[in-house]
Design an enzyme around this catalytic site. Structure first.
Site, PDB file in Angstrom:
ATOM      1  N   CYS A  17       0.825  -1.212   0.000  1.00 47.35           N
ATOM      2  CA  CYS A  17       0.000   0.000   0.000  1.00 47.35           C
ATOM      3  C   CYS A  17       0.856   1.258   0.000  1.00 47.35           C
ATOM      4  O   CYS A  17       2.020   1.223   0.368  1.00 47.35           O
ATOM      5  CB  CYS A  17      -0.863   0.065   1.257  1.00 47.35           C
ATOM      6  SG  CYS A  17      -2.094  -1.221   1.351  1.00 47.35           S
ATOM      7  N   GLY A  44       0.374   0.230  -4.916  1.00 48.64           N
ATOM      8  CA  GLY A  44      -0.915  -0.451  -4.831  1.00 48.64           C
ATOM      9  C   GLY A  44      -1.819   0.005  -5.951  1.00 48.64           C
ATOM     10  O   GLY A  44      -2.016   1.211  -6.118  1.00 48.64           O
ATOM     11  N   ASN A 118      -0.205   1.162   5.800  1.00 49.96           N
ATOM     12  CA  ASN A 118       0.665   0.369   4.932  1.00 49.96           C
ATOM     13  C   ASN A 118       1.372  -0.641   5.811  1.00 49.96           C
ATOM     14  O   ASN A 118       2.017  -0.257   6.785  1.00 49.96           O
ATOM     15  CB  ASN A 118       1.690   1.279   4.244  1.00 49.96           C
ATOM     16  CG  ASN A 118       2.762   0.515   3.462  1.00 49.96           C
ATOM     17  OD1 ASN A 118       3.862   1.009   3.290  1.00 49.96           O
ATOM     18  ND2 ASN A 118       2.452  -0.678   2.984  1.00 49.96           N
ATOM     19  N   GLY A 119       1.254  -1.917   5.471  1.00 53.96           N
ATOM     20  CA  GLY A 119       1.907  -2.965   6.261  1.00 53.96           C
ATOM     21  C   GLY A 119       0.987  -4.142   6.451  1.00 53.96           C
ATOM     22  O   GLY A 119       0.021  -4.319   5.710  1.00 53.96           O
ATOM     23  N   CYS A 259      12.380  -2.876   5.734  1.00 53.48           N
ATOM     24  CA  CYS A 259      12.333  -3.924   4.693  1.00 53.48           C
ATOM     25  C   CYS A 259      13.380  -3.619   3.625  1.00 53.48           C
ATOM     26  O   CYS A 259      13.304  -2.595   2.935  1.00 53.48           O
ATOM     27  CB  CYS A 259      10.945  -3.930   4.063  1.00 53.48           C
ATOM     28  SG  CYS A 259      10.851  -4.912   2.557  1.00 53.48           S
ATOM     29  N   TYR A 265      13.787  -2.968  -4.663  1.00 55.97           N
ATOM     30  CA  TYR A 265      12.797  -3.112  -5.719  1.00 55.97           C
ATOM     31  C   TYR A 265      11.514  -2.308  -5.540  1.00 55.97           C
ATOM     32  O   TYR A 265      11.049  -1.665  -6.476  1.00 55.97           O
ATOM     33  CB  TYR A 265      12.473  -4.607  -5.864  1.00 55.97           C
ATOM     34  CG  TYR A 265      11.259  -4.933  -6.688  1.00 55.97           C
ATOM     35  CD1 TYR A 265      11.213  -4.668  -8.056  1.00 55.97           C
ATOM     36  CD2 TYR A 265      10.144  -5.520  -6.104  1.00 55.97           C
ATOM     37  CE1 TYR A 265      10.085  -4.966  -8.803  1.00 55.97           C
ATOM     38  CE2 TYR A 265       9.020  -5.830  -6.846  1.00 55.97           C
ATOM     39  CZ  TYR A 265       9.002  -5.547  -8.191  1.00 55.97           C
ATOM     40  OH  TYR A 265       7.892  -5.844  -8.932  1.00 55.97           O
ATOM     41  N   SER A 306      12.994  -2.051 -13.237  1.00 55.62           N
ATOM     42  CA  SER A 306      13.694  -2.094 -11.959  1.00 55.62           C
ATOM     43  C   SER A 306      15.123  -2.636 -12.057  1.00 55.62           C
ATOM     44  O   SER A 306      15.933  -2.378 -11.181  1.00 55.62           O
ATOM     45  CB  SER A 306      12.878  -2.884 -10.948  1.00 55.62           C
ATOM     46  OG  SER A 306      12.449  -4.081 -11.531  1.00 55.62           O
ATOM     47  N   ASP A 368      18.593  -8.618 -13.354  1.00 56.10           N
ATOM     48  CA  ASP A 368      17.231  -8.443 -12.827  1.00 56.10           C
ATOM     49  C   ASP A 368      17.346  -8.218 -11.319  1.00 56.10           C
ATOM     50  O   ASP A 368      18.361  -8.561 -10.710  1.00 56.10           O
ATOM     51  CB  ASP A 368      16.371  -9.671 -13.150  1.00 56.10           C
ATOM     52  CG  ASP A 368      14.883  -9.337 -13.140  1.00 56.10           C
ATOM     53  OD1 ASP A 368      14.518  -8.193 -12.802  1.00 56.10           O
ATOM     54  OD2 ASP A 368      14.077 -10.228 -13.469  1.00 56.10           O
ATOM     55  N   ASP A 369      16.275  -7.660 -10.716  1.00 47.43           N
ATOM     56  CA  ASP A 369      16.365  -7.337  -9.283  1.00 47.43           C
ATOM     57  C   ASP A 369      16.082  -8.531  -8.390  1.00 47.43           C
ATOM     58  O   ASP A 369      16.508  -8.557  -7.240  1.00 47.43           O
ATOM     59  CB  ASP A 369      15.413  -6.186  -8.944  1.00 47.43           C
ATOM     60  CG  ASP A 369      14.014  -6.495  -9.391  1.00 47.43           C
ATOM     61  OD1 ASP A 369      13.359  -7.336  -8.771  1.00 47.43           O
ATOM     62  OD2 ASP A 369      13.579  -5.913 -10.407  1.00 47.43           O
ATOM     63  N   CYS A 405       7.113 -13.413   2.822  1.00 56.07           N
ATOM     64  CA  CYS A 405       7.002 -12.224   3.683  1.00 56.07           C
ATOM     65  C   CYS A 405       5.674 -12.257   4.435  1.00 56.07           C
ATOM     66  O   CYS A 405       4.656 -12.648   3.873  1.00 56.07           O
ATOM     67  CB  CYS A 405       7.072 -10.961   2.829  1.00 56.07           C
ATOM     68  SG  CYS A 405       6.913  -9.450   3.810  1.00 56.07           S
ATOM     69  N   CYS A 456      15.237  -5.616   7.768  1.00 57.82           N
ATOM     70  CA  CYS A 456      14.635  -6.951   7.745  1.00 57.82           C
ATOM     71  C   CYS A 456      15.143  -7.611   6.473  1.00 57.82           C
ATOM     72  O   CYS A 456      15.053  -7.027   5.387  1.00 57.82           O
ATOM     73  CB  CYS A 456      13.107  -6.871   7.709  1.00 57.82           C
ATOM     74  SG  CYS A 456      12.361  -8.510   7.455  1.00 57.82           S
ATOM     75  N   CYS A 459      13.189 -12.525   3.973  1.00 56.53           N
ATOM     76  CA  CYS A 459      12.877 -13.335   2.794  1.00 56.53           C
ATOM     77  C   CYS A 459      14.144 -13.921   2.173  1.00 56.53           C
ATOM     78  O   CYS A 459      14.065 -14.796   1.318  1.00 56.53           O
ATOM     79  CB  CYS A 459      12.026 -12.588   1.781  1.00 56.53           C
ATOM     80  SG  CYS A 459      12.589 -10.964   1.407  1.00 56.53           S
TER      81      CYS A 459
HETATM   82  S1  SF4 Z   1      10.407 -10.520   4.704  1.00 54.72           S
HETATM   83 FE1  SF4 Z   1      11.413  -9.582   2.907  1.00 54.72          FE
HETATM   84  S2  SF4 Z   1       9.812  -8.414   1.853  1.00 54.72           S
HETATM   85 FE2  SF4 Z   1       9.072  -8.871   3.936  1.00 54.72          FE
HETATM   86  S3  SF4 Z   1       9.642  -7.108   5.181  1.00 54.72           S
HETATM   87 FE3  SF4 Z   1      11.312  -8.588   5.403  1.00 54.72          FE
HETATM   88  S4  SF4 Z   1      12.755  -8.054   3.758  1.00 54.72           S
HETATM   89 FE4  SF4 Z   1      10.827  -7.030   3.290  1.00 54.72          FE
END
Ligand code: SF4
Length: 488
Positions: A17, A44, A118-119, A259, A265, A306, A368-369, A405, A456, A459
């Protein structure tokens, strides 16, 4: 879901979002919010909404579709006021229906408020149970509405706006960047880890001081506002008309975990993080990738849009010339009627078209990203070879995506993530490339010029900074070893 259906879905994680809000007496706040949301459209594309405050009254307009489809000049002209809160939505919690569009507007003993989020909350089940046990009439299936009802409950329980917002946030776990409009003030808040971005700025002349809150700085740029700062992780900021400074306070102290995929990206390349545009960061990770995974080739190309900055960085660091080898059709939206399986097999290419006169006879490095399921990358490699590339070396400007995620980005379940199932050699064979290499996690983090604990990276490594409800975890983590799950 059939394989064909799965192939239709975008082979990229999708942003959740965008939020935007403006407090500007005497200005066309609805129009300004329209432009802000337009700049944040990439975050979004399913629904859009704006709530405008005029004194104690609030007018809300929201619907399914892009900002430009939901609003026209007539609608905006019927929304005069001093404060507006806007939202672009892509569904992560709750289905894609207009009842789930935001902002959420509720009434309290102190007047109405409008909330944009957003989240993604990771304790939505628990919170829903608690809210449902009160008189609250839930009208949507979103976690954002739960935050709004928690706020309504706190205000109606006797707290003022600021204390009530803190109390409501204290009941939430997960990622939440919020903009909240009330009759007398605009509030912005980020969860304790600051997983999703949120910034603020101001504009105005001759003593006017108007305030703007936006998911990304590109939302400030479009209306000519000056970037002032990010809302810090765990911070609540209050903006009032006429104040020269906002009132800032911390409501939560947690380690910052922005994140990292926002950097790589999701966010727009012209948005600023850590004092520079993401374009610069993305060029730099391309340079790191070139140093980490050098290859002999004739040409570097990026997968638009990207992958382009990282391809330019890769080219600069390696000395291999950069060229546009792929042309993207920018008008393929979510509602686009997808080709049938038979059409795809016959070679229909909707989004990307290679340039044979650029690629023919060349050894290509394609940047690519990210790779999620690998479906798009595989088709892309085949198309590059068909266009005459003699070698195709793929370089990815992020580490392998091995985990889903839970914090507001729509990724596939773990069993659909190609890097969670296959080894590097198996992925190379599956994609049909001559070589494949990913950016290292260290390279990704170091290039950001921020401490590694600022991100974070779950992923890429499964180290989730916020524990989630078991039901949520087991719905997406299919391959997780029991030991790791227990240690989180
Ligand atoms: S899990 Fe990946 S996409 Fe989700 S917040 Fe963490 S770094 Fe970002």
């Amino acid at each position: 879901m059939s394989t064909a259906d799965r192939d239709e879905r975008p082979d990229k994680p999708e942003e959740a979002c965008g939020v935007f809000a403006v407090l500007a007496p005497g200005q066309q706040v609805a129009n300004l919010t329209y432009f802000g949301l337009y700049a944040l459209q990439h975050r979004g594309q399913e629904s859009a909404g704006i709530a405008v405050f005029n004194g104690d009254k609030v007018r809300l307009h929201k619907d399914m579709g892009l900002v430009s489809q939901v609003f026209d000049q007539d609608v905006l002209a019927r929304m005069p006021g001093v404060l507006a809160v806007g939202h672009n939505r892509y569904s992560t919690t709750g289905s894609s229906r207009v009842c789930n569009a935001q902002p959420v507007v509720l009434m309290t003993r102190l007047g109405p408020f409008a909330l944009a989020h957003n989240g993604n909350l990771v304790n939505a089940g628990e919170l829903r149970e608690a809210i449902a046990a009160t008189d609250a009439e839930l009208t949507s299936t979103t976690d954002s509405e739960l935050i709004a009802f928690a706020l309504q409950e706190a205000v109606n329980g006797g707290l003022g706006w600021k204390e009530a917002i803190r109390a409501a946030a204290g009941r939430c776990r997960g990622a939440f960047s919020l903009a909240i409009g009330t009759p007398g003030a605009l509030f912005a808040l980020r969860d304790g880890h600051g997983i999703r971005p949120l910034v603020f700025g101001s504009f105005g002349e001759d003593g006017d001081h108007h305030w703007v809150v936006s998911s990304e700085s590109c939302g400030l740029d479009i209306i000519g506002a000056t970037y002032l700062d990010e809302v810090a992780p765990g911070e609540l900021v209050q903006f009032r008309a006429g104040d020269l400074e906002p009132e800032r306070s911390r409501w939560s102290m947690q380690p910052t975990k922005l994140c990292v995929f926002e950097m790589i990206y999701f966010a727009r390349p012209d948005s600023r993080f850590f004092g520079e545009s993401l374009y610069s960061y993305r060029c730099r990770i391309g340079e790191v990738l070139a140093r980490e995974s050098a290859v002999e080739a004739d040409l570097v190309i990026g997968v638009p849009d990207s992958g382009i900055p990282a391809a330019i960085g890769f080219s600069q660091a390696s000395g291999i010339p950069f060229a546009d080898g792929l042309i993207k059709n920018r008008y393929v939206g979510r509602t686009f009627i997808q080709p049938t399986q038979a059409m795809r097999e016959a070679g229909i290419r909707v989004k990307l078209n290679p340039l044979p006169d650029v690629l023919s006879g060349k050894r290509i490095v394609v940047i690519d990203d990210s790779i999620v399921r690998g479906t798009t990358s595989r088709k892309l490699v085949a198309a590059l070879r068909e266009a005459g590339a003699t070698e195709v070396h793929m370089r990815i400007s992020s580490p392998p995506v091995t985990h889903p995620c839970f914090y507001g980005i729509d990724t596939d379940n773990q069993d659909q993530l190609i890097a969670a199932r296959l080894s590097l050699q198996q992925i190379e064979a599956h994609l049909g490339v001559d070589s494949l290499a990913y950016l290292s996690k260290e390279g990704m983090v170091e290039a950001a010029h921020a401490a590694s604990t600022n991100f974070c990276t779950a992923c890429f490594d499964g180290k989730y900074p916020i524990e989630m409800e078991e039901e949520m975890r087991s719905s997406k983590l299919m391959l997780e070893p029991a030991g790791l799950a227990a240690s989180l």
